[in-house]
Scaffold this motif. Sequence first.
Motif, mmCIF file in Angstrom:
data_model
loop_
_atom_site.group_PDB
_atom_site.id
_atom_site.type_symbol
_atom_site.label_atom_id
_atom_site.label_comp_id
_atom_site.label_asym_id
_atom_site.label_seq_id
_atom_site.Cartn_x
_atom_site.Cartn_y
_atom_site.Cartn_z
ATOM 1 N N GLY A 141 1.002 -1.173 -0.287
ATOM 2 C CA GLY A 141 -0.013 -0.248 -0.035
ATOM 3 C C GLY A 141 0.933 0.835 -0.053
ATOM 4 N N ARG A 142 2.049 1.089 0.029
ATOM 5 C CA ARG A 142 2.797 2.387 -0.774
ATOM 6 C C ARG A 142 2.298 3.901 -1.032
ATOM 7 N NH1 ARG A 142 7.842 1.129 3.133
ATOM 8 N NH2 ARG A 142 8.816 2.930 2.975
ATOM 9 N N LEU A 143 1.756 2.954 -2.336
ATOM 10 C CA LEU A 143 2.076 3.914 -3.090
ATOM 11 C C LEU A 143 0.585 4.485 -3.471
ATOM 12 C CD1 LEU A 143 4.408 2.822 -4.304
ATOM 13 C CD2 LEU A 143 3.236 2.595 -6.906
ATOM 14 N N GLY A 144 -0.553 3.827 -2.704
ATOM 15 C CA GLY A 144 -1.538 4.196 -2.460
ATOM 16 C C GLY A 144 -2.671 4.009 -4.099
ATOM 17 N N LYS A 145 -3.282 5.177 -4.326
ATOM 18 C CA LYS A 145 -4.469 4.560 -5.882
ATOM 19 C C LYS A 145 -3.160 5.163 -6.659
ATOM 20 C CE LYS A 145 -8.391 5.145 -7.396
ATOM 21 N NZ LYS A 145 -8.296 4.362 -8.556
ATOM 22 N N ILE A 146 -3.113 3.748 -7.240
ATOM 23 C CA ILE A 146 -2.393 4.545 -8.882
ATOM 24 C C ILE A 146 -3.086 4.702 -9.421
ATOM 25 C CG2 ILE A 146 -0.749 3.474 -10.996
ATOM 26 C CD1 ILE A 146 0.270 0.367 -8.172
ATOM 27 N N TYR A 147 -2.627 6.278 -10.238
ATOM 28 C CA TYR A 147 -4.043 6.545 -11.347
ATOM 29 C C TYR A 147 -3.496 6.259 -12.904
ATOM 30 C CZ TYR A 147 -0.999 10.505 -9.252
ATOM 31 O OH TYR A 147 -0.460 11.648 -9.260
ATOM 32 N N HIS A 148 -1.428 6.712 -12.800
ATOM 33 C CA HIS A 148 -0.576 6.863 -13.611
ATOM 34 C C HIS A 148 0.074 6.873 -13.806
ATOM 35 C CE1 HIS A 148 0.717 9.512 -16.377
ATOM 36 N NE2 HIS A 148 1.908 10.041 -15.951
ATOM 37 N N ALA A 149 0.649 5.898 -14.886
ATOM 38 C CA ALA A 149 2.349 5.591 -14.849
ATOM 39 C C ALA A 149 2.801 6.049 -16.187
ATOM 40 C CB ALA A 149 2.150 4.179 -14.956
ATOM 41 N N ASN A 262 13.296 3.333 -18.575
ATOM 42 C CA ASN A 262 13.019 3.722 -17.354
ATOM 43 C C ASN A 262 11.227 3.536 -17.276
ATOM 44 O OD1 ASN A 262 13.218 3.621 -14.821
ATOM 45 N ND2 ASN A 262 14.675 5.706 -15.024
ATOM 46 N N SER A 263 10.672 3.954 -15.955
ATOM 47 C CA SER A 263 9.870 3.708 -15.883
ATOM 48 C C SER A 263 8.818 4.030 -14.756
ATOM 49 C CB SER A 263 8.367 2.387 -16.431
ATOM 50 O OG SER A 263 8.571 2.493 -18.226
ATOM 51 N N LEU A 264 7.590 5.365 -14.707
ATOM 52 C CA LEU A 264 7.453 5.776 -13.149
ATOM 53 C C LEU A 264 6.151 5.176 -13.497
ATOM 54 C CD1 LEU A 264 8.671 9.231 -14.224
ATOM 55 C CD2 LEU A 264 9.660 8.300 -12.058
ATOM 56 N N VAL A 265 5.477 4.866 -11.683
ATOM 57 C CA VAL A 265 3.874 4.537 -11.969
ATOM 58 C C VAL A 265 4.217 5.112 -10.765
ATOM 59 C CG1 VAL A 265 2.743 2.866 -11.073
ATOM 60 C CG2 VAL A 265 4.499 1.842 -12.374
ATOM 61 N N PHE A 266 2.681 6.022 -10.744
ATOM 62 C CA PHE A 266 2.609 7.191 -9.188
ATOM 63 C C PHE A 266 0.631 6.853 -9.143
ATOM 64 C CE2 PHE A 266 4.747 11.296 -11.516
ATOM 65 C CZ PHE A 266 5.061 10.630 -12.434
ATOM 66 N N GLY A 267 1.638 7.540 -7.729
ATOM 67 C CA GLY A 267 0.310 6.811 -6.840
ATOM 68 C C GLY A 267 -0.379 8.198 -6.010
ATOM 69 N N THR A 268 -1.242 7.975 -5.178
ATOM 70 C CA THR A 268 -2.150 9.073 -3.674
ATOM 71 C C THR A 268 -0.612 9.232 -3.097
ATOM 72 O OG1 THR A 268 -3.300 7.778 -3.241
ATOM 73 C CG2 THR A 268 -4.463 8.740 -4.893
ATOM 74 N N LYS A 269 -0.071 8.184 -2.671
ATOM 75 C CA LYS A 269 0.256 8.129 -1.360
ATOM 76 C C LYS A 269 2.562 7.963 -2.418
ATOM 77 C CE LYS A 269 -2.343 5.519 1.547
ATOM 78 N NZ LYS A 269 -2.365 4.403 2.396
ATOM 79 N N LEU A 279 11.810 5.682 -4.005
ATOM 80 C CA LEU A 279 9.882 5.548 -3.867
ATOM 81 C C LEU A 279 9.863 7.332 -2.894
ATOM 82 C CD1 LEU A 279 6.732 5.128 -3.179
ATOM 83 C CD2 LEU A 279 7.748 4.112 -0.901
ATOM 84 N N PHE A 280 9.404 8.287 -4.332
ATOM 85 C CA PHE A 280 8.825 9.185 -3.384
ATOM 86 C C PHE A 280 7.789 9.568 -2.840
ATOM 87 C CE2 PHE A 280 11.438 9.047 -7.187
ATOM 88 C CZ PHE A 280 12.149 9.451 -7.185
ATOM 89 N N GLU A 281 8.348 9.789 -2.103
ATOM 90 C CA GLU A 281 6.731 9.500 -1.057
ATOM 91 C C GLU A 281 6.192 10.251 -0.306
ATOM 92 O OE1 GLU A 281 5.952 5.311 2.227
ATOM 93 O OE2 GLU A 281 7.733 6.535 2.566
ATOM 94 N N ASP A 282 4.923 11.135 0.116
ATOM 95 C CA ASP A 282 4.206 11.395 1.413
ATOM 96 C C ASP A 282 4.232 11.068 3.049
ATOM 97 O OD1 ASP A 282 2.511 14.316 1.055
ATOM 98 O OD2 ASP A 282 1.557 12.924 2.359
ATOM 99 N N ASN A 284 3.417 13.082 5.802
ATOM 100 C CA ASN A 284 3.328 14.103 6.465
ATOM 101 C C ASN A 284 3.057 15.016 5.780
ATOM 102 O OD1 ASN A 284 2.289 12.015 8.576
ATOM 103 N ND2 ASN A 284 4.482 12.590 9.912
ATOM 104 N N GLY A 285 2.390 15.464 4.440
ATOM 105 C CA GLY A 285 2.892 16.833 3.758
ATOM 106 C C GLY A 285 3.688 16.707 3.584
ATOM 107 N N ALA A 286 5.061 16.049 3.539
ATOM 108 C CA ALA A 286 6.424 16.048 2.691
ATOM 109 C C ALA A 286 7.154 15.386 2.021
ATOM 110 C CB ALA A 286 8.071 16.094 3.984
ATOM 111 N N LEU A 287 7.409 15.665 0.976
ATOM 112 C CA LEU A 287 7.480 14.416 0.182
ATOM 113 C C LEU A 287 9.368 14.748 0.172
ATOM 114 C CD1 LEU A 287 7.157 13.462 -3.113
ATOM 115 C CD2 LEU A 287 7.421 15.172 -3.614
ATOM 116 N N VAL A 288 9.272 12.455 0.324
ATOM 117 C CA VAL A 288 10.851 12.312 0.993
ATOM 118 C C VAL A 288 10.961 11.430 -0.375
ATOM 119 C CG1 VAL A 288 11.755 10.961 2.575
ATOM 120 C CG2 VAL A 288 9.787 12.439 3.130
ATOM 121 N N THR A 289 12.169 11.561 -0.257
ATOM 122 C CA THR A 289 12.601 10.520 -1.702
ATOM 123 C C THR A 289 13.071 9.209 -0.654
ATOM 124 O OG1 THR A 289 13.958 12.055 -3.155
ATOM 125 C CG2 THR A 289 14.625 10.016 -3.410
ATOM 126 N N VAL A 290 12.953 7.994 -0.986
ATOM 127 C CA VAL A 290 12.796 7.318 -0.016
ATOM 128 C C VAL A 290 13.997 6.144 -1.113
ATOM 129 C CG1 VAL A 290 12.646 5.207 1.062
ATOM 130 C CG2 VAL A 290 11.601 6.786 1.257
#
Length: 351
Positions: A141-149, A262-269, A279-282, A284-290
Motif C-alpha cells: 500500500g505504499r503507493l496508495g491508489k495508482i492513477y498514472h504511469a 525507465n518508467s514511473l508509476v504514480f500513486g496517491t501516497k 520511492l518518492f513518498e508523502d 505527513n505532507g513532505a515529499l521524501v525520497t526513499v
Amino acid sequence: MKKFNIGIIGTGWPGQQHAIALRGSARGQLHACADLDEERRHAFVKEFGAIKAAADYAELLGDPQVDAVMICLPNYLHFPASLAALEAGKHVFCEKPPTLNAAEMTVLRDEAQKRGLIYFFGRQFRFTPGMISAKRLINDGRLGKIYHARAIWIRSRGIPPGIGGWFTDKKRAGGGALIDIGVHALDSVWYLMGTPRPISVSAGVFRNFEHFVSGNVFDVEDAAFAFIRFDNGAVVQLETCWAGNLPDDIPEGKYFGRETNNSLVFGTKGTLRLKPLTLFEDQNGALVTVPITNGNTQDTGDSFAAQLENFLAAISGDAQPINSVDQAVELMEMIDAIYSSGTLGREVPIT
Ligand SMILES: NC(=O)c1ccc[n+]([C@@H]2O[C@H](COP(=O)([O-])OP(=O)(O)OC[C@H]3O[C@@H](n4cnc5c(N)ncnc54)[C@H](O)[C@@H]3O)[C@@H](O)[C@H]2O)c1
C-alpha cells in the motif's frame, strides 16, 4: 522431484539465457534444441549439452520425452510454433511478443485451456529483484491508489537487424519499436498497476528513419507514442522508439546510441521510479525520497531463473503462472489498438 525435459526452439540470445537458467534449475533440464542455423545449433549443443538437436522444430515436438518448449523464434513463428506445440501436448513458454496480434493469441489461449496446458509468455523483467521489491511496496500500500504511469524505452540509434533483417519486416516482426521494446516498457508498468483492463488507446506511430537501414525491408514503425485508458480510471503514457534525435541528458549505451529504459508509476501516497528503484513518498505532507535496496531492475540472470521457476511451478500445478495466458491476450489487444489508432489517427476502444 521429477525434472521436466525442456526443448529450446531458437538458440539466439534469449534461447541461451533460458539454457543458462535451466543449468541451475531443480525442476527442469535442457533435453533438446532446434534451430535452422547449423552453426548456432552446434555451438548451443557444445555450450549447454542438449541431448538431442534438430534443424526442424517439428522433430523436437514429436519427441515424447519433451514436456515443455521454450520458443525463441522470430515473431511470426511464435503463433504457428506455439500452436503446434500445444497440439503436440507440450506446455509452452514463448518469448515476447506473445504473437503478432490478439487474434492469434486468442486461438492459443483457447487451445491451451482446452488441453489443460500452460501457455506462458516471456517477460523476464517482471522477475528482476527490483520489480519484486516494487511489487511488494505496491502490495503493502505504499503507493496508495495508482492513477498514472509513464512507460519509456527509447533509443537514438537502435534499429535491430536480426538474422535476415526480420526485425524491420512487418510480415515477420508484426511491428517495429513498439512490439520489440515498447512491449517491455508497457508490460512493466501494467504489471505494477495490477494489470487493469485496457479500454481505449490514442496513439501516434511513426517511421522517420528509413535511411538508417539499407539492404533490409523496413516497413515497420521506428517510434510509437500512446495514451492508454483502463477500466479503473488509471492511464498510461507510453513512449518508445528505436531511433530519434535524443538529447544529451540521455546516456550513451553500449549498442544503440543514447538509450533509456525507465518508467514511473504514480500513486496517491507515493511514486515509484524503476531506475534506480526509488520511492518518492508523502510523509505527513513532505515529499521524501526513499532509495530502495535490492532494487536492481536489469534483466540479469536472476530474472531469467526466477521466470523459469514460475513457469515450471505452473506446469507442476504448484503456482499460478505470473505471465498468464489471459494477460498475453490483453497485452496484444493493447498493441493492436496502438497500431490501429496510429493508422486511423483517432482514439480507438478496446472491447
Ligand atoms: N526477452 C527478451 O528480452 C528478448 C531479447 C531478445 C529477443 N527476444 C525475442 O526472442 C525472439 C528471437 O529473437 P532473436 O534476437 O534471438 O532473433 P534471431 O534472429 O537472432 O534468432 C532467431 C533464431 O531462430 C532460428 N530460426 C528461425 N526460423 C526457424 C525455424 N523455422 N526453425 C528453427 N529455427 C529457426 C534462427 O536460425 C535463429 O537462430 C524474438 O521474438 C524476440 O522478440 C526477447
